[in-house]
Write an enzyme that holds these catalytic residues in place. Structure first.
Site, PDB file in Angstrom:
ATOM      1  N   SER A  88       6.131   1.238  -4.183  1.00 62.41           N
ATOM      2  CA  SER A  88       5.394   1.060  -5.338  1.00 62.41           C
ATOM      3  C   SER A  88       5.415  -0.401  -5.712  1.00 62.41           C
ATOM      4  O   SER A  88       6.412  -1.134  -5.893  1.00 62.41           O
ATOM      5  CB  SER A  88       6.378   2.016  -6.212  1.00 62.41           C
ATOM      6  N   ASP A 122      -5.066   4.120  -5.480  1.00 58.92           N
ATOM      7  CA  ASP A 122      -5.816   4.830  -6.673  1.00 58.92           C
ATOM      8  C   ASP A 122      -7.379   5.225  -5.942  1.00 58.92           C
ATOM      9  O   ASP A 122      -7.766   5.756  -6.781  1.00 58.92           O
ATOM     10  CB  ASP A 122      -5.838   3.953  -7.740  1.00 58.92           C
ATOM     11  N   ARG A 131      -8.604   9.513 -12.775  1.00 63.50           N
ATOM     12  CA  ARG A 131      -9.431   9.363 -11.282  1.00 63.50           C
ATOM     13  C   ARG A 131      -9.812  10.699 -10.656  1.00 63.50           C
ATOM     14  O   ARG A 131     -10.935  10.599  -9.900  1.00 63.50           O
ATOM     15  CB  ARG A 131      -8.265   8.638 -10.403  1.00 63.50           C
TER      16      ARG A 131
HETATM   17  O1  LIG Z   1       1.287  -2.259 -10.060  1.00 66.41           O
HETATM   18  C1  LIG Z   1       0.324  -1.430 -10.688  1.00 66.41           C
HETATM   19  O2  LIG Z   1      -0.242  -2.146 -11.594  1.00 66.41           O
HETATM   20  C2  LIG Z   1      -0.033  -0.243 -10.208  1.00 66.41           C
HETATM   21  C3  LIG Z   1       0.350   0.379  -8.785  1.00 66.41           C
HETATM   22  C4  LIG Z   1       0.069   1.533  -8.375  1.00 66.41           C
HETATM   23  O3  LIG Z   1       1.146   2.225  -8.510  1.00 66.41           O
HETATM   24  P1  LIG Z   1       2.609   2.410  -7.691  1.00 66.41           P
HETATM   25  O4  LIG Z   1       2.697   1.034  -7.219  1.00 66.41           O
HETATM   26  O5  LIG Z   1       3.455   2.815  -8.362  1.00 66.41           O
HETATM   27  O6  LIG Z   1       2.009   3.215  -6.321  1.00 66.41           O
HETATM   28  C5  LIG Z   1      -1.135   2.141  -9.064  1.00 66.41           C
HETATM   29  O7  LIG Z   1      -1.086   3.455  -8.674  1.00 66.41           O
HETATM   30  C6  LIG Z   1      -1.286   1.761 -10.494  1.00 66.41           C
HETATM   31  O8  LIG Z   1      -2.619   2.343 -11.101  1.00 66.41           O
HETATM   32  C7  LIG Z   1      -1.135   0.590 -10.800  1.00 66.41           C
HETATM   33  C1  LIG Z   2      -1.554   6.011 -11.744  1.00 64.75           C
HETATM   34  C2  LIG Z   2      -2.301   4.890 -12.550  1.00 64.75           C
HETATM   35  O1  LIG Z   2      -1.883   4.105 -13.310  1.00 64.75           O
HETATM   36  P1  LIG Z   2      -0.416   4.155 -13.922  1.00 64.75           P
HETATM   37  O2  LIG Z   2       0.603   4.301 -12.817  1.00 64.75           O
HETATM   38  O3  LIG Z   2      -0.069   2.800 -14.476  1.00 64.75           O
HETATM   39  O4  LIG Z   2      -0.219   5.285 -14.987  1.00 64.75           O
HETATM   40  C3  LIG Z   2      -3.875   4.809 -12.298  1.00 64.75           C
HETATM   41  O5  LIG Z   2      -4.538   3.969 -12.833  1.00 64.75           O
HETATM   42  O6  LIG Z   2      -4.477   5.538 -11.466  1.00 64.75           O
END
Ligand SMILES: O=C(O)C1=C[C@@H](OP(=O)(O)O)[C@@H](O)[C@H](O)C1
Ligand SMILES: C=C(OP(=O)(O)O)C(=O)O
Length: 454
Positions: free
Chosen positions: A182, A336, A409
């Site tokens: 993540s 995403d 989404r």
């Molecule tokens: O670092 C970020 O800004 C994000 C990382 C992703 O989550 P993870 O890194 O927890 O998978 C993504 O799903 C989220 O929309 C934004």
């Molecule tokens: C999971 C998402 O964002 P966050 O984790 O910041 O809520 C997203 O934008 O799909």
């Protein structure tokens, strides 16, 4: 369409009806909204810098508004000028204790980054989120912050918001292995390391989006990454800087998908200008290319704060092949976009597999399940377990009545799929679209007839 978009912007919750719009024209998007990840990082870093920095082309969505509102409660002055946000920093340890509890709404990214910033401030704060965010794990960030010296107590379910946090100055340095693939966990750890005495180390499971590393380097922080270990020096201060946010590739993906699945032999080309093309975010493009799509980038250049941006071009193609997406790093690079990719795979030839996508269970909803349920409403069958989706190709979707479950989404993927069908589909509970892409309905109107239902 203007009126549907503006009525939608005023409603917290609403349903829409979507059907395809005839026409064989080309499609042009002069811009997509600013990237959500880079917007949040740019704003928060400036909030704890010294002086004043302008974040340009900020995404003006509900997640960003929540982040800005909380910073306001912590004494940070933020002033909008169109899509630019001027942030007056309070210095690394200069946030002021808020008068009331902080409500971060829906955004896990801001919640996790701000927990690290609050861990460096020696006052007690209560942090809560909305119903969906309160089901998402915070312990990946909380456990190491406690080891670094912060005091954190859960007020409801263990590992979840709401919680109280009381920071300390300085924090102890961090030497930690990732528990999940993540970028949010990594970024929170890197933000916390700014407050630690000495050097901290974070070993990531795989390369995830690297916006934080790029921005920290740009802000002059001593940070280096070698073989998945990022080392970062704590600091006492740094100066605010202007940040330029590229267009959000995850938002551009919806328009690209609407174009790709359009059932129209006559369609011309698609162009989307000013899309962020950070190499850690390109998995969706890679998957579509592997499926046979011609995708070109032109005019690639680096914005001054370190993110690459380019114009995207796509030519029509009548058939697509199946795809295999696997491995933590590949999955992270399109995390995403997986609901969208699954929808496209159902229309391609052959069986597609998206493997190692277990992290989807911790998004706004369990997105493996909600994607499969949403596609099932359109008559598309997806087999899945907790880490994998198997999507059989050449399925024929039919118009649906479907609920977004409050997940932006899922709502937008359903609307994109509906935009390829002649009969109208009804998508319920679409207020959540404002979380990441407030102008989505106006943009989708290039492909679809959309009505707001009362
Ligand atoms: O670092 C970020 O800004 C994000 C990382 C992703 O989550 P993870 O890194 O927890 O998978 C993504 O799903 C989220 O929309 C934004
Ligand atoms: C999971 C998402 O964002 P966050 O984790 O910041 O809520 C997203 O934008 O799909």
């Amino acid at each position: 369409m203007e009126s549907v978009q503006s009525k939608a912007s005023q409603s917290v919750t609403f349903d829409i009806s979507v059907r395809s719009k005839p026409g064989g024209q080309s499609f042009l998007f002069d811009s997509v909204p600013g990237d959500k990840s880079v917007s949040q990082r740019g704003i928060i870093l400036n909030a704890i810098g010294e002086g004043r920095g302008v974040v340009h082309n900020v995404l003006r969505s509900r997640d960003i508004e929540s982040c800005v509102a909380i910073l306001g409660q912590l004494g940070v002055e933020c002033i909008w000028d169109g899509d630019d946000l001027a942030v007056s920093g309070r210095g690394l340890r200069g946030l002021k204790p808020p008068e009331f509890e902080l409500d971060i709404g829906n955004t896990a990214t801001s919640a996790r980054l701000l927990l690290s910033v609050l861990a460096g401030h020696p006052f007690r704060v209560e942090l809560a989120g909305n119903r969906l965010l309160s089901t998402r794990p915070m312990e990946w960030v909380v456990d190491p912050l406690i080891r670094m010296g912060a005091r954190i107590d859960y007020l409801g379910n263990p590992g979840r918001l709401p919680l109280t946090i009381e920071g300390r100055a300085p924090l102890l340095p961090l030497d930690v292995e990732a528990t999940v693939a993540s970028a949010q966990e990594k970024s929170a750890m890197l933000f916390a390391a700014l407050y630690a005495e000495g050097t901290s180390h974070y070993r990531q499971l795989c390369q995830s989006r690297d916006h934080t590393e790029r921005l920290l380097r740009y802000f002059g922080i001593a940070i280096k990454t070698e073989e998945n270990v990022t080392s970062i020096q704590g600091t006492s201060s740094f100066a605010c800087l202007d940040v330029w946010v590229p267009g959000d590739i995850s938002s551009a993906a919806f328009m690209l998908a609407a174009y790709v699945i359009r059932n129209d032999e006559q369609r011309g080309e698609l162009a989307i200008r000013n899309v962020g093309v950070n190499p850690t975010r390109l998995g969706f493009f890679r998957a579509l290319r592997a499926m046979g799509l011609e995708l070109e980038l032109s005019g690639e250049h680096d914005l001054p704060s370190g993110e690459p941006q380019a114009d995207l071009h796509c030519s029509p193609r009548s058939s697509l092949k199946s795809v295999l997406v696997e491995g933590d790093e590949e999955v992270q690079s399109l995390i995403d976009e997986i609901p969208l990719l699954a929808a496209i795979c159902a229309l391609a030839e052959g069986t597609s597999v998206i493997r190692n996508c277990r992290e989807l269970k911790d998004k706004d909803t369990n997105r493996i399940e909600t994607t499969a349920r949403m596609l099932a409403a359109f008559g598309i069958q997806v087999d899945y377990n907790e880490d994998e989706m198997v999507i059989h190709g050449e399925q024929r979707p039919s118009a649906a009545v479907v609920d977004s479950c409050g997940d932006h989404r899922i709502a937008m993927t359903a609307a994109v799929l509906a935009s390829s069908l002649d009969e109208p589909s009804i998508i319920k509970n679409c207020g959540c679209i404002a979380v990441s892409y407030p102008n989505f309905l106006a943009d989708l109107a290039q492909f679809a007839e959309i009505e707001l239902l009362d």
